[in-house]
Motif scaffolding. Sequence first.
Motif, PDB file in Angstrom:
ATOM      1  N   UNK A  37       0.804  -1.222   0.000  1.00 37.00           N
ATOM      2  CA  UNK A  37       0.000   0.000   0.000  1.00 37.00           C
ATOM      3  C   UNK A  37       0.839   1.274   0.000  1.00 37.00           C
ATOM      4  N   UNK A  38       2.161   1.129  -0.033  1.00 32.46           N
ATOM      5  CA  UNK A  38       3.005   2.322  -0.033  1.00 32.46           C
ATOM      6  C   UNK A  38       2.634   3.274  -1.165  1.00 32.46           C
ATOM      7  N   UNK A 525      17.458  -8.231   7.916  1.00 34.19           N
ATOM      8  CA  UNK A 525      17.972  -7.492   6.766  1.00 34.19           C
ATOM      9  C   UNK A 525      17.036  -7.640   5.573  1.00 34.19           C
ATOM     10  N   UNK A 526      16.517  -8.853   5.406  1.00 29.16           N
ATOM     11  CA  UNK A 526      15.577  -9.111   4.316  1.00 29.16           C
ATOM     12  C   UNK A 526      14.339  -8.223   4.444  1.00 29.16           C
ATOM     13  N   UNK A 527      13.827  -8.145   5.679  1.00 27.72           N
ATOM     14  CA  UNK A 527      12.626  -7.329   5.895  1.00 27.72           C
ATOM     15  C   UNK A 527      12.918  -5.864   5.576  1.00 27.72           C
ATOM     16  N   UNK A 528      14.055  -5.382   6.088  1.00 27.40           N
ATOM     17  CA  UNK A 528      14.402  -3.984   5.830  1.00 27.40           C
ATOM     18  C   UNK A 528      14.522  -3.731   4.336  1.00 27.40           C
ATOM     19  N   UNK A 529      15.195  -4.650   3.650  1.00 27.21           N
ATOM     20  CA  UNK A 529      15.364  -4.477   2.209  1.00 27.21           C
ATOM     21  C   UNK A 529      14.015  -4.467   1.495  1.00 27.21           C
ATOM     22  N   UNK A 531      11.012  -3.789   2.651  1.00 34.53           N
ATOM     23  CA  UNK A 531      10.217  -2.602   2.927  1.00 34.53           C
ATOM     24  C   UNK A 531      10.779  -1.413   2.155  1.00 34.53           C
ATOM     25  N   UNK A 532      12.092  -1.341   2.130  1.00 34.89           N
ATOM     26  CA  UNK A 532      12.707  -0.241   1.372  1.00 34.89           C
ATOM     27  C   UNK A 532      12.342  -0.333  -0.104  1.00 34.89           C
ATOM     28  N   UNK A 533      12.454  -1.569  -0.653  1.00 38.69           N
ATOM     29  CA  UNK A 533      12.158  -1.740  -2.081  1.00 38.69           C
ATOM     30  C   UNK A 533      10.698  -1.394  -2.363  1.00 38.69           C
ATOM     31  N   UNK A 534       9.814  -1.836  -1.457  1.00 39.44           N
ATOM     32  CA  UNK A 534       8.392  -1.557  -1.677  1.00 39.44           C
ATOM     33  C   UNK A 534       8.123  -0.065  -1.585  1.00 39.44           C
ATOM     34  N   UNK A 535       8.805   0.604  -0.663  1.00 36.96           N
ATOM     35  CA  UNK A 535       8.510   2.016  -0.446  1.00 36.96           C
ATOM     36  C   UNK A 535       9.172   2.903  -1.474  1.00 36.96           C
TER      37      UNK A 535
ATOM     38  N   UNK B 332      22.435   2.205  -4.498  1.00 36.88           N
ATOM     39  CA  UNK B 332      21.216   2.344  -3.716  1.00 36.88           C
ATOM     40  C   UNK B 332      21.581   2.542  -2.253  1.00 36.88           C
ATOM     41  N   UNK B 333      20.818   3.361  -1.581  1.00 37.68           N
ATOM     42  CA  UNK B 333      21.005   3.489  -0.139  1.00 37.68           C
ATOM     43  C   UNK B 333      19.855   2.811   0.568  1.00 37.68           C
ATOM     44  N   UNK B 334      20.023   1.527   0.861  1.00 34.90           N
ATOM     45  CA  UNK B 334      18.930   0.792   1.494  1.00 34.90           C
ATOM     46  C   UNK B 334      18.912   1.137   2.976  1.00 34.90           C
ATOM     47  N   UNK B 335      17.778   1.544   3.448  1.00 37.62           N
ATOM     48  CA  UNK B 335      17.698   1.951   4.856  1.00 37.62           C
ATOM     49  C   UNK B 335      16.357   1.524   5.424  1.00 37.62           C
ATOM     50  N   UNK B 336      16.314   1.410   6.734  1.00 39.74           N
ATOM     51  CA  UNK B 336      15.077   1.048   7.388  1.00 39.74           C
ATOM     52  C   UNK B 336      14.247   2.284   7.676  1.00 39.74           C
ATOM     53  N   UNK B 337      13.025   2.049   8.135  1.00 36.17           N
ATOM     54  CA  UNK B 337      12.159   3.163   8.509  1.00 36.17           C
ATOM     55  C   UNK B 337      11.884   3.074  10.001  1.00 36.17           C
TER      56      UNK B 337
END
Lengths: 776, 343
Positions: A37-38, A525-529, A531-535, B332-337
Amino acid sequence: MAPPETPQPTTLRHAFGNVLSVFVLLLIGVFAFSIRLFSVIKYESVIHEFDPYFNYRVTQYLTKSGVYDFWNWFDDRTWYPLGRVIGGTVYPGLTLTAGTLWRILNSLNIPLSVETVCVFTAPIFSAFASWATYLLTKEVKGAGAGLTAAALLAMVPSYISRSVAGSYDNEAVAIFALILTFYLYIKTLNTGSLFYATLNAMAYFYMVCSWGGYTFIINLIPMHVLLCIVTGRYSPRLYIAYAPLVVLGTLLAALVPVVGFNAVMTSEHFASFLVFIIIHVVALVYYIKGILTPQMFKVAVTLVVSVGLIVCGAVLAVLIALVASSPTKGWSGRSLSLLDPTYASKYIPIIASVSEHQPPTWPSYFMDINVLAFLVPAGIIACFLPLSDASSFAVLYIVTSVYFSGVMVRLMLVLAPAACIMSGIALSEAFDVFTRSIKFQLLGSTENLQVNNAGESTNVAQNDVVKTEKNEDSQKERSSRKSKKKEKESTERVPLVSRIEQKLLVLPLETSLIAVFLLVLLGAFYVVHCVWAAAEAYSAPSIVLTSRSHDGLHVFDDFREAYSWLSHNTEVDDKVASWWDYGYQTTAMANRTVIVDNNTWNNTHIATVGTAMSSPEKAAWDIFNSLDVKYVLVVFGGLVGYPSDDINKFLWMVRIGGGVFPHIKEPDYLRDGQYRIDSQATPTMLNCLMYKLSYYRFVETDGKGFDRVRHTEIGKKYFKLTHFEEVFTTHHWMVRIYKLKSPRNRIRGKTKKSKSKASSTTSSKRSGTRKKNPWH
Amino acid sequence: MAISSTPTAAALLLITILFLLTTHGTPLSSDTIVSELSSLRSQSSTGVIHLTDSLLRRILSLPTPRPFHSLIFFDAHQLHSKPELSLPALKSEFSLVSSSFQSNNPNENPQLFFFDIEFQESQASFALFGVNSLPHIRLIPPTASDLKSDSIQMDASDLSRMAESMAEFIESRTKLSVGPINRPPIISKKQIMFIVAVVLIWTPFFVKKLISGNTIFNDKNIWMAGAIFVYFFSVSGAMFNIIRKMPMFMADRQDPSKLVFFYQGSGMQLGAEGFSIGFLYTIVGLLLAFVTHVLVRVKNRTAQRLVMIFVLFVSFWAVKKVVFLDNWKTGYGIHGYWPSSWQ
C-alpha cells in the motif's frame, strides 16, 4: 493408528499449533496486503503506468455491459481506423476477477468504484498467493517450512514490483494461479485423489485465462512426470495427477479465445502430449506386470515394449513432420529465445530491444530476491534429503525458473515463489537444528530435568509422528487402496526412528546461539530491504511524479491534467495522435480515439505515426490529416527534467518509421552519429515535427531555451508553426497538445497575414508578462 | 563564330578519339583483369581474393563502368584479439557469403568479386577508402570512380545478422542474387551417421541399466550437484556474459596496466565479477546445508565447534561482502524506517 498413551496434552498442543498457524497465516496475509500500500499512501489510489490503464478500461466495459458484450467487444477507440477485437485478444482472467469482485461487493451493498477494486486487486491476490505458497510448501516439507515460505513470499521484492496497489496487470493474479496450480498438482500427487486432480485442471484453466506464462506450467509438469518415470518413481498417483490435467486442462485452455487452437497446435504444448503417451505406455507395462507371473511378464514385456515403441515412434514422426513444416518449428520467438538464449539477440531485435527481456546481472538477483539468493542452495539440498515426489518437483521448479530468469529479467517473477519455497525450507530446517541444539543443551544443564525432559520429549516426538502418520493415513485411506498401506507404513516408520535419533544430533550450544542470532539478523535485513524496495523502488505510479528538492516536495500531475483537458475540451469523436506509449492512457482517461497504442500489433501503423513525427510540418500535417487526426499530443520533459519524454524516444520513432517508409533515414537526424538537439543538430532534426512541437515557445520560459534533460541549449529557438496551433500546455509543460489547423484557415491566413500576426504577438506578449504558461 | 567553333570541333574530335580509344582498350584490359581475378578466386578455398595495393590499383585503373562489383572486407590481424569487434567471426561469415555466392552462381563471367584487405600491408588502400574504423565492409559499384564517395559502406545493421544480412545487402545494392547461404554443418554427415549408430546401439543397454537402476541418473547426488550448478550458473549472471559476450575482466580506462574485475553500474557486469558473486551466493547456502545435515552427525564436539565457527565466519563475511558490493555497484542506499522519536 493406535491412540497415544497421553492424548490430552498432545491434542491440545496440536490444536494450539493449528490455531497459531491460522493466526500467523492471517497476519502474513495482512502483511502481504499492507506492504503493497506504499503507493497509495505516498501517492494516491490510482492505476499505474500504461498497460494497467487498458485493463482498467476493459474492466469498466465489463462491469457496464456484461460478460457477453465484453467477449464480443470490438473497440473502435483505438488503432483508428482499424480498431481492435478486444474480446479475442486479451487474457480475460484479471478482468473477470476484478469484475466479479466488484459485482460481489456491490451486491453486498458496498459501493466501491471499479477503479478502487482494480487498484486493490493485486494486493489481495498477493495475500492469496502467500497462502497458496504455505499450502504448496507444506506438501513438500511440512507446516514449519510452509509458514516460513509464506512469510518470505509476502514480501519478496520481485513480486512486489508487479503487485503494488495500482499495478493492475496480469501478473498480479497469475502468480497466485501459478502457485495454486502447482500446489494442487503436488496435492494430487501425494493423495492420488481425483477431486484434487479436477481442481488442478480448474486452477490451470484460471492460469491460462490470466497470463501467457501458463506455458511454463504445461512444460514443467510433464518434465516432472517424465523425471519420475525415468527415475522409477511411477505410481498410480502420478497417473491421476497428470492424465486429467492434460485432458481437462487442454480442453479448458482451448476455451479461452486468445489461446484457442494454440492449445493443441503449437510446440509449446507438444511436450505434454508426448509425456501423456509415455505415461500411458508405462502405466500399461505396470498393469501387465501386476497381472502376469514374472516368466510371463518377461515374454510380454518384449512384445508390449516393442509395440509401444513403434506407436511412440509413429506419433513422434507425425509430430516432427508437423513441427518441421512450420518455419519457426512451431515455437514462438519468445520461447525459442528461452531455449537458445542467443537466439533473440541474433534474429528478433524487437524482442531483444525490450528492457525486461534483457538477461539480468548479479545485482538484479540481490535486488529482487535479496538474501534468498543465499538460502536457496541449502533448500535444494534439503529437498534431496530425502527425495520425494513433491520435493523433486520443487527442485525442478527452482532449477528451470532460475535458468529462465537468467535469460530474461522479466522471468525473475516466476523464480521468486520458487526461491521463497526453497529458502523457507532451508530456514525452517536450520532453525530446527539450531533451536533443538539450544533446547536440549540448556535443559541438559540440570541432570534430572534432562532425564525427565528427554523422556517427555521423546514421548512428544513420538506422539507427533503418530499424529502426523494418522493424519496422512486418514487422508490417504479415502483415496488409496489397502495394498499400498503396507508400503506406506514402512516408509513412515523411518521418521519415527530418525526423530529419536535426532534428539542426539545436536550442535554446540554457543555456536548454535550465534547461528540463530545471525539467521535472525539475515531475516531482519531481508525485511528492511523488502520494505525499502516496496517504499522507494517499486511504488511510483509513473502517472503522477514527485521530486524532492531543498524547498520541499514537488508533485507533477501533468498527465492527468492533459487527459482531463482532452476529455473536457474536445469532441467525443476527435482523434488524438501520440506516440504509442500514451495510447492506453488516452483511451482510458480521456476517452478519445487514438491512432496507436501499447498493444503494438500493427507495425505499419506505428511506423506511420513515427514517420509523421519525423517529417517536416507540412508532410506531417498531410499524414495526420489523412488519418482524421484532430489533436497531436507530445510529452516534453525539458522544462522539469523528466527524462523519458518523446525527444528521448524520438530515435525509435525514426527507426520504426524508417523501417517501413525508407525516405526517413536515421543518419539525417544524427550529427556524426550523435543524437543532439543543440545548435549542432542537423537541419532535418531541427525541422521535424517532434522538435517543433516539443520546443515551440520553449525559449519564452527562461529566455535561453535550456533543456534540462539533454543539458544543453536548444538549436532553434524562435520559430512559428504553420500547420499546427498550440491549444494546451500543462503546468510543467510535460504534455503539450496541438491542434491541426484546418486547410481553409491556412489559405485565409495568408490573406490576413498582418492581422493574425498582430493578434498572436499580443497574446504571446500578454502571456509572457503574466506567466510562463498561458494556459495556467 | 568561326573562331569559337574550331576549338569546339577540336574538343569534340578529341573526345571522340578518346572515346574510341577507351572503348577499344576496355575489353582487352578488363578481360585480363577479370580472368586474373577468376583464377585468383579459384585458388582460394572460399572464393575470397586477397587484395593488395597493386591489385587494387590495377582494378581501379579499369575505366568505368567496370564489368563487376567488388565487395571488400577490411581486415586487421592485430585487432583479431579484440572481442568487441568480432572480426574473425565476421570474416568467416564474409567468406561464407562468398562461397555461397560462388556455388549458387557458377558463372564463367562473375559479376561480383569478394576481396579481403589487410591493414598492415595495405595501409595506402585503407587511406584511399578513408577507412578508419573496423569492422568495415565496402561495396564498389562498377560505376564508382571516386572511392570515398561512390562506394557504399555496409551498415552496422547489415553486419549484425551475419551472412544472411550481408547477402541481403548485396542483393539490394547490386541486384545480384546470392542465393541461400550454405553453412557447413557443424559435424559432417559421416560423423552424424556414426553418432546415430552409437546412440542406437547404446540405447537398449542404457534403458536396461536405467530400469535396473544403476546409472548415474539414478544417483541423486549427481542431480543435486547439477541443480546447484545450474543455480550457481544463473545467479552469477553467466547468461548475461554469454549473450553480451562480456570479457572476464578488462583494462582500466585511465590506467591500462591495471585490470578491472568489478564494473561499477548495475546495467553491466564482467565475467569474473559475476562468477565470484555467484560463488558467494552459493557458498552460504552450501555451508548452511552442510551444518544442518552433515555436521550434526559428527560425534566430536571440538570438531563441531571449530567447523561451526569457520562456517559462521565465512557466511557472515560472504553476506557482508555481497551487501557491500551491491551498494557500491548500484548506488542504492537501502535503509530502514524507524520511528522518528528514536533518532
